[in-house]
Structures are given as structure tokens and as C-alpha cells.
Design a protein around this motif. Structure first.
Motif, short mmCIF file in Angstrom:
data_model
loop_
_atom_site.label_atom_id
_atom_site.label_comp_id
_atom_site.label_asym_id
_atom_site.label_seq_id
_atom_site.Cartn_x
_atom_site.Cartn_y
_atom_site.Cartn_z
N ASP A 184 1.09 -0.99 -0.36
CA ASP A 184 0.21 -0.02 0.53
C ASP A 184 1.10 1.06 -0.20
O ASP A 184 2.27 0.66 0.55
N ASN A 213 -4.83 1.41 4.30
CA ASN A 213 -5.55 1.46 3.80
C ASN A 213 -6.29 0.73 5.25
O ASN A 213 -5.88 -0.11 5.79
N PHE A 216 -4.85 -3.25 5.10
CA PHE A 216 -3.24 -3.64 5.69
C PHE A 216 -3.00 -4.46 6.36
O PHE A 216 -1.93 -5.95 6.19
#
Length: 400
Positions: A184, A213, A216
Motif C-alpha cells: 500500500d 488503507n 493492510f
């Protein structure tokens, strides 16, 4: 007459240093420099690219903010943290760094979710078909941060300041390699607290927040995102050259020995003339009407026929001697050019223009009778004095 000629000699002697200040740097020239440093603490000298680089390393603790924060004890969510960075300060207030951050994340996940569960129940969180298990996974994060030293930006640069506070923000790539894996884009913001130990070494306290996010940690929870707070203590080593110099103004004075020697020779000629005048005065002033001015040399810039202010002042002193000397004396104003520069035709024209410039100055500016002056020019010539071509870009005025 003698008094005025002595005054002229002293004026030429004083003009020598002035000529030296205006001279350009040349081989064999002597120079002095004066440096004035600015007292403005917000102004510093710009450094080269390889100046003010640093490396830092730190260790500490971090806590992850996931879907089940409230169900797990805070102590069970703490894990170790490691920071390693390299960076550069472009100014005392602005810099960048590239950092590795990582180690382990601890938290809680739903039982059976397979989101990095350790298989160990979270104490007191069972019952009613709902259980939590402890969570643990390894990760790493590579990120770029823009650094802003608030102490230097707001209070001015101080190399020996003990404490500096820097704010920063940046972006990076954060990755979990074990299943369920995740990659991410991470966002960072924080405060870097630096304590000066020496000119090369700082002690740092880095407080950083990280945003990723919601998925994760391997478990989607319908949140807008998850985060991490990290606190590390470490050391920063600053490579040489380090620090910034105060803004300064350098004044360079160049003294050309060749031109000074030429002026000294001219002064010697005038001294000889003064001695002759004194001798004439001792004989009762019988030779007064035969007094003539000593030879005069005026130097021009390469390719130019314009008189400098120094040359005009020099010609003014010559004009005084001519007007108060023998009214029947005739002086030849001869122009020259440097043979090594320019074509033959160009040097002919240039030497003539230089002679005319001296003639016009003596007649129109200082009132010398034009009947006492005669113009001549020689075009380009070999070096006439000291094997120096600059002394051949000249006009010589001497009595016939």
C-alpha cells in the motif's frame, strides 16, 4: 613654477594606487581581499550538492490502530520499531530524507479470519460466538520525507543551537510479505526533535504518524483507513562539509606592479625636471622662458581611444606646465597601438584617434594653445616598455 611642478609630481604619486585599484587581474599582480560577513541570521551561503548529508538510525516502539483496538490491551499492541535513513539539508530550514521503517505489528483479529493470527486468544474477549485472537506480522516501509527545520526557519540559523524542532511529511510504499500479503501507499507526518551532542552528532526523538488503507492488516473492516504511531530514539551523523557560512561580501583590490613601475618612472622624470628648474631659479630665473614640460604617457584600454578620468587628470597637470612654460615650445602628440592586436589599417586609425583624443583634451578642456601642439601617429608598434603590450596602447606627448 617650481611649486606648481612639485604639486603635479605629488598628484601623480597619489594617483598610482588609484590606477592599481581599477586594474584587472593579471599575471604578476598583487591583490588583497576584505571580507564582510552579514549579521542577518536568515542569510547563509549556498553549499554544494555534497554538503550537509547525514545518516540516522533509531529504535523504539510503535502501535497499530486497526479494527479491534478497543478489544485488545494497549500493552499487547506495542511492538518494536527500527528506523534507518539517509538525507540532505539543502538550506538550514529545508531538507529531505529517504528512510526504511519496519519490524513487527501486533494487534487483534477475529478468530478464524486468518489475518496473521497467532492462534492465541485475546483474554476476556470470548463468548456469544465471538472471539478474538492475537495478531502479529512483519512489515517494512520505504518512504521519502520533506523536512522543515522550524527552529531555523522561524528563529534564524544557529549552528550551536542545542535543540531543533523539525516538522516533516512524505509518502512511501508499505508492504507485508507474508500471507495474506499487502502492499500500500503510505502517508507520513511527524515531528523530529534533535539535540546537539557535537558538530557532527545529534540525539533524535522521532514522533511519526503513518496512514494506510483499511485492508493492510489482512482484515477489511469498512473503515476509511488504518494507522500507526511510532516513537524512536536514535543518533544522526552529519558528514563533512557540514553547516553553513554566513553570507559575505568579498572586496578584491588588485595592484598591477607593471603599471605602478611605469608611473614611478614618470615621477622620476618629473623629479629630474624639478631639479633642473631649481638650478635655473638659482641662476636668477634667466631660463624661465625656456621651461618645457617633461614627456607624458597616457595609456588606453585595448581597442579603445576614449580617455579615462585618470588620464584626463594627468593631462590637466601637463597642460599647467605647458601654459606656464616656454610659449614658443612645440609638443608632438604621438599615438601608438599594440602591433600584436588588430590589423595594420585598424592600428593606423586607432593610433590616430588616440592622438586626436589627447590633442582635443589639452586644447578644448584645458586651454592649451593649439599652435603649441602637433599630432603624429605610428600605427601598431612593438612593445615599447618592459616587453608589455599594454604600455604600447598609448599616446606620448613630448617637446620637439
Amino acid at each position: 613654477m617650481i611649486r606648481k611642478t612639485l604639486i603635479a609630481a605629488l598628484a601623480l604619486a597619489a594617483a598610482g594606487p588609484v590606477c592599481a585599484q581599477d586594474a584587472q587581474t593579471a599575471q604578476g599582480a598583487d591583490a588583497t581581499e576584505s571580507v564582510e560577513y552579514s549579521s542577518d541570521k536568515y542569510k547563509v551561503e549556498t553549499n554544494r550538492f555534497w554538503s550537509n548529508w547525514f545518516v540516522s538510525v533509531g529504535g523504539g516502539a510503535q502501535v497499530y490502530f486497526g479494527n479491534h483496538d478497543k478489544q485488545a490491551d494497549f500493552g499487547d499492541r506495542l511492538s518494536g520499531a527500527l528506523d534507518v535513513a539517509v538525507g540532505k539539508w539543502f538550506t538550514p530550514g529545508i531538507g529531505v530524507r529517504f528512510m526504511y521503517s519496519g519490524l513487527t505489528v501486533k494487534g487483534a483479529t477475529q478468530k478464524g479470519a486468518l489475518a496473521h493470527s497467532t492462534g492465541e486468544d485475546v483474554p476476556g474477549k470470548g463468548g456469544n460466538g465471538y472471539w478474538l485472537e492475537k495478531q502479529k506480522f512483519n512489515y517494512f516501509n520505504f518512504h521519502f520525507d520533506a523536512l522543515f527545520n522550524l527552529s531555523n526557519l522561524l528563529c534564524g540559523y544557529n549552528e550551536k543551537r542545542v535543540y531543533n524542532l523539525s516538522a516533516y511529511g512524505g509518502l512511501g510504499v508499505m508492504k507485508v510479505s507474508e500471507e495474506p500479503s499487502a502492499t500500500d501507499i503510505s502517508a507520513h507526518f511527524g515531528l523530529l526533535n534533535s539535540f546537539r551532542l557535537s558538530s557532527a552528532l545529534d540525539l533524535n526523538l522521532d514522533l511519526r504518524g503513518t496512514m494506510v488503507n483499511d485492508e493492510f492488516d489482512g482484515e477489511p473492516g469498512g473503515r476509511g483507513g488504518e494507522g500507526m504511531f511510532t516513537a524512536t530514539i536514535g543518533l544522526t551523523y552529519k558528514f563533512k562539509p557540514r553547516g553553513w557560512d554566513r553570507s559575505k561580501t568579498v572586496t578584491r583590490l588588485v595592484y598591477n606592479n607593471d603599471e605602478i613601475n611605469a608611473m614611478r618612472e614618470k615621477l622620476n622624470l618629473m623629479s629630474e625636471e624639478n631639479a633642473r628648474l631649481k638650478e635655473a631659479l638659482a641662476r636668477g630665473g634667466q631660463e624661465r622662458e625656456k621651461i618645457v614640460a617633461a614627456a607624458n604617457l597616457v595609456i588606453f584600454e585595448i581597442g579603445k581611444s576614449k580617455l579615462s578620468n585618470l588620464s584626463r587628470a594627468n593631462l590637466g597637470l601637463l597642460a599647467e606646465v605647458i601654459k606656464q612654460g616656454d610659449p614658443n615650445a612645440v609638443y608632438t602628440v604621438t599615438g601608438y597601438a599594440d602591433k600584436g592586436t588588430g590589423s595594420k589599417g585598424l592600428n593606423e586609425r586607432l593610433s590616430k584617434k588616440r592622438a586626436e583624443a589627447v590633442f582635443d583634451c589639452l586644447v578644448n578642456e584645458y586651454g592649451v594653445n593649439k599652435s603649441q601642439l602637433k599630432i603624429d601617429y605610428k600605427g601598431g608598434v612593438d612593445n615599447m616598455f618592459y616587453d608589455d603590450p599594454r604600455l604600447s596602447r598609448a599616446v606620448i606627448t613630448r617637446s620637439n
